[in-house]
Enzyme design. Structure first.
Site, PDB file in Angstrom:
ATOM      1  N   TYR A  53      58.972 -33.812   6.751  1.00 22.83           N
ATOM      2  CA  TYR A  53      59.416 -32.456   7.076  1.00 22.83           C
ATOM      3  C   TYR A  53      58.733 -31.390   6.226  1.00 22.83           C
ATOM      4  O   TYR A  53      58.558 -30.252   6.675  1.00 22.83           O
ATOM      5  CB  TYR A  53      60.941 -32.364   6.975  1.00 22.83           C
ATOM      6  N   ARG A  56      55.701 -30.547   8.168  1.00 19.54           N
ATOM      7  CA  ARG A  56      56.042 -29.702   9.319  1.00 19.54           C
ATOM      8  C   ARG A  56      56.288 -28.254   8.868  1.00 19.54           C
ATOM      9  O   ARG A  56      55.896 -27.300   9.536  1.00 19.54           O
ATOM     10  CB  ARG A  56      57.296 -30.217  10.017  1.00 19.54           C
ATOM     11  N   ASN A  87      63.723 -26.612  19.693  1.00 20.76           N
ATOM     12  CA  ASN A  87      62.708 -26.605  18.647  1.00 20.76           C
ATOM     13  C   ASN A  87      63.312 -26.226  17.295  1.00 20.76           C
ATOM     14  O   ASN A  87      64.262 -25.450  17.217  1.00 20.76           O
ATOM     15  CB  ASN A  87      61.591 -25.625  19.003  1.00 20.76           C
ATOM     16  N   VAL A  88      62.708 -26.752  16.228  1.00 23.03           N
ATOM     17  CA  VAL A  88      63.214 -26.466  14.884  1.00 23.03           C
ATOM     18  C   VAL A  88      62.388 -25.399  14.172  1.00 23.03           C
ATOM     19  O   VAL A  88      62.648 -25.087  13.011  1.00 23.03           O
ATOM     20  CB  VAL A  88      63.267 -27.756  14.027  1.00 23.03           C
ATOM     21  N   ASP A  89      61.385 -24.836  14.860  1.00 20.80           N
ATOM     22  CA  ASP A  89      60.591 -23.764  14.262  1.00 20.80           C
ATOM     23  C   ASP A  89      61.303 -22.424  14.427  1.00 20.80           C
ATOM     24  O   ASP A  89      62.341 -22.322  15.086  1.00 20.80           O
ATOM     25  CB  ASP A  89      59.190 -23.710  14.893  1.00 20.80           C
ATOM     26  N   HIS A 104      68.796 -28.368  17.568  1.00 23.46           N
ATOM     27  CA  HIS A 104      68.396 -29.502  16.726  1.00 23.46           C
ATOM     28  C   HIS A 104      68.123 -29.106  15.282  1.00 23.46           C
ATOM     29  O   HIS A 104      67.492 -29.863  14.546  1.00 23.46           O
ATOM     30  CB  HIS A 104      67.179 -30.190  17.331  1.00 23.46           C
ATOM     31  N   GLY A 169      59.070 -25.299  29.053  1.00 15.15           N
ATOM     32  CA  GLY A 169      58.398 -26.261  28.196  1.00 15.15           C
ATOM     33  C   GLY A 169      59.229 -27.449  27.770  1.00 15.15           C
ATOM     34  O   GLY A 169      59.097 -27.920  26.638  1.00 15.15           O
ATOM     35  N   THR A 170      60.072 -27.935  28.651  1.00 19.58           N
ATOM     36  CA  THR A 170      60.888 -29.098  28.324  1.00 19.58           C
ATOM     37  C   THR A 170      60.958 -30.027  29.526  1.00 19.58           C
ATOM     38  O   THR A 170      61.004 -29.576  30.670  1.00 19.58           O
ATOM     39  CB  THR A 170      62.306 -28.690  27.886  1.00 19.58           C
ATOM     40  N   SER A 171      60.991 -31.317  29.248  1.00 23.58           N
ATOM     41  CA  SER A 171      61.037 -32.315  30.320  1.00 23.58           C
ATOM     42  C   SER A 171      62.427 -32.429  30.925  1.00 23.58           C
ATOM     43  O   SER A 171      62.600 -33.043  31.980  1.00 23.58           O
ATOM     44  CB  SER A 171      60.623 -33.680  29.771  1.00 23.58           C
TER      45      SER A 171
END
Length: 230
Positions: A53, A56, A87-89, A104, A169-171
Site C-alpha cells: 500500500y 500505491r 476506488n481507494v484513490d 472500499h 469503468g466497472t464490470s
C-alpha cells in the site's frame, strides 16, 4: 434539483495511470490477493502488506484527475451529484467533487487496529511501529477481502434516491457494489460507460462502449443540455 448518483470503478482511474491492482492472471502486483488484501495476509506478514500500500500511495502522488473526473465535477452546476466509488484513490476529490463515498476505503487514510473508528489522514509511508494514540499498530484504511463494507448502507440509501444513475469503468461483477444497480428506483435512467460493457442496453439503460475519458464528458454534455432546455 435532480439527484445524479454515479458508481465508479477501476476503469475511470486507470486512465490517470493508477494501477488496477489485479492482473489478467488474478495476481495483484505479482502477489496472491490474500497475501496483501486480507486479514490473514496482514497477520502473516505486516511488512509485505504495508509495502504494497505504500507503493500505491506513492504512485497516487504522481497522477492527476482525467477528463472523466473533471466532467463529473462540471455536472454539479445543474445537478446534485453523489459519487459512490470502488476506488481507494482521491482523484474525485482532487477534481473538485463534493459528495464522494468510498466503498472500499481510502489510500490516504489509515486506521487503528485497536479502534476501527480511529481514522487518520496519512500522506507518507506507513511502517511497522507507527502506532495510534492507544499504542496499537496503524493499518491501511482499506476494506480487505472477508471484511464488512461499512459504507454500503449509506451508498444504498443514496442510490434509492437517484433520479439518474451513471455507472463508469466497472464490470459490475464485484459484490456487494454490483448490487447497487438494483436499489435505484424503477425506470431510473441509467448510463453505463465502459469499453467492455457487461450488461445489455434496455429502454432505461443506455450503453456507451468506450473509455471513461471520452464517454463521461459525452453523457455530461447530454445531461446539461437537456437540463438547459427544460
Amino acid at each position: 434539483m435532480k439527484k445524479v448518483v454515479v458508481l465508479t470503478g477501476a476503469g475511470i482511474s486507470a486512465e490517470s495511470g493508477i494501477s488496477t491492482f489485479r492482473d489478467a492472471d488474478g495476481l495483484w502486483e505479482g502477489h496472491d490477493v490474500m497475501e496483501v488484501a486480507s486479514p490473514i495476509g496482514w497477520e502473516r506478514n505486516q511488512e509485505l502488506v504495508l509495502d504494497f500500500y505504500n507503493k500505491r500511495r506513492r504512485q497516487l502522488k504522481g497522477v492527476k484527475p482525467n477528463a472523466a473526473h473533471k466532467a463529473l465535477k462540471e455536472l454539479e452546476e445543474k445537478y446534485e451529484v453523489h459519487i459512490i466509488t470502488q476506488n481507494v484513490d482521491d482523484l474525485h476529490e482532487r477534481a473538485g467533487s463534493n459528495n464522494v463515498i468510498h466503498l472500499h476505503g481510502e489510500l490516504k487514510k489509515v486506521r487503528s487496529t485497536f479502534d476501527e473508528n480511529l481514522v487518520l489522514d496519512w500522506e507518507i509511508d506507513l511502517n511497522k511501529g507507527d502506532f495510534c494514540e492507544h499504542n496499537h499498530q496503524l493499518r491501511p484504511h482499506v476494506v480487505w477481502f472477508g471484511e464488512a463494507v461499512p459504507m454500503m448502507e449509506p451508498a444504498m440509501e443514496i442510490t434509492r434516491e437517484a433520479d439518474i444513475l451513471m455507472i463508469i469503468g466497472t464490470s459490475m461483477q464485484v459484490y456487494p457494489a454490483a448490487g447497487l444497480l438494483h436499489y435505484a428506483p424503477q425506470d431510473t435512467p441509467v448510463y453505463f460507460i465502459d469499453p467492455k460493457p457487461s450488461v445489455k442496453e434496455t429502454r432505461h439503460l443506455k450503453i456507451f462502449p468506450e473509455k471513461a475519458s471520452t464517454g463521461v464528458p459525452k453523457v455530461v454534455r447530454d445531461l446539461l443540455g437537456k437540463d438547459q432546455k427544460t
